[in-house]
Design an enzyme around this catalytic site. Structure first.
Site, short mmCIF file in Angstrom:
data_model
loop_
_atom_site.label_atom_id
_atom_site.label_comp_id
_atom_site.label_asym_id
_atom_site.label_seq_id
_atom_site.Cartn_x
_atom_site.Cartn_y
_atom_site.Cartn_z
N HIS A 17 42.32 36.05 41.44
CA HIS A 17 41.30 36.38 42.45
C HIS A 17 41.19 35.26 43.49
O HIS A 17 41.06 35.51 44.69
CB HIS A 17 39.93 36.57 41.79
CG HIS A 17 39.84 37.71 40.82
ND1 HIS A 17 39.39 37.55 39.54
CD2 HIS A 17 40.16 39.02 40.96
CE1 HIS A 17 39.41 38.73 38.92
NE2 HIS A 17 39.88 39.64 39.76
N ARG A 97 48.82 43.40 42.03
CA ARG A 97 49.66 42.55 41.18
C ARG A 97 51.00 43.18 40.90
O ARG A 97 52.02 42.51 40.84
CB ARG A 97 48.95 42.30 39.83
CG ARG A 97 47.71 41.47 39.93
CD ARG A 97 46.89 41.57 38.68
NE ARG A 97 46.44 42.95 38.47
CZ ARG A 97 45.57 43.32 37.55
NH1 ARG A 97 45.08 42.43 36.72
NH2 ARG A 97 45.20 44.58 37.43
N SER A 135 41.38 40.11 34.12
CA SER A 135 40.11 39.70 33.51
C SER A 135 39.98 40.29 32.11
O SER A 135 39.45 39.65 31.20
CB SER A 135 38.93 40.16 34.37
OG SER A 135 38.97 39.55 35.63
#
Ligand code: PNS
Length: 167
Positions: A17, A97, A135
């Site tokens: 991030h 990603r 995450s």
């Protein structure tokens, strides 16, 4: 002035991030980290307040000063496009990603554009060295007592190893 909102759960924020936000800061005048208050992805590891404070500290500690001064960190509830209107932002920033991110991101971008044609989504390819990060995986590693120091900034590590969490 070009204002962009970078929405997400950020539970917790990762180096991926931070990479996206640093690169987006080269394109926009102002960037707003927008932390979704109630992410639906299972139990949150950090409260909204902890996520906001971790992001603020991470930005101060990890981003160059000229980038950090142009970043705001706020929480929001409801639609991302409504938050964009509230902040007078005309761009949404998201990171990609891998190809697996593309399908859901494409759907979100088109949906947001249908809801708010004045708001466009801009994608940044997450740097290769961070492209494996998520995450959700960080949360799983923490739950099993693993080491996430290469994945998340110190501001997150400090909160994850807090004694009250039993870690
Ligand atoms: O970090 P995440 O979980 O990938 O972020 C997803 C997020 C917060 C960007 C998305 O769930 C979102 O925008 N939620 C707010 C509600 C909303 O606007 N829904 C319509 C988007 S298509």
């Amino acid at each position: 002035m070009k204002i962009a909102v970078y929405p997400g759960s950020f539970d917790p924020i990762t180096y991926g991030h931070l990479d996206v936000v640093s690169r987006a800061a080269a394109v926009f005048d102002r960037l707003v980290f927008a932390v979704l208050v109630n992410p639906q992805k299972g139990a949150a590891i950090l409260s909204t307040e902890e996520r906001l404070n971790a992001i603020r500290e991470a930005v101060d500690e990890c981003c160059p000063a000229d980038v950090a001064v142009r970043i705001d960190v706020e929480s929001f509830d409801g639609l991302t496009v409504d938050f964009c209107r509230h902040r007078e932002a005309t761009f949404i920033v998201r990171g990609l990603r891998a190809i697996s991110d593309f399908e859901s991101e494409l759907q979100m971008a088109h949906t947001n554009r249908k809801l708010a044609p004045e708001v466009d989504t801009v994608f940044f390819m997450t740097a290769l060295e961070h492209s494996y990060l998520s995450s959700s995986l960080v949360k799983e590693i923490v739950a099993f007592g693993g080491d996430v120091t290469q994945m998340v900034p110190p501001a997150v590590v400090r909160r994850l190893v807090a004694p009250e969490r039993g870690l």
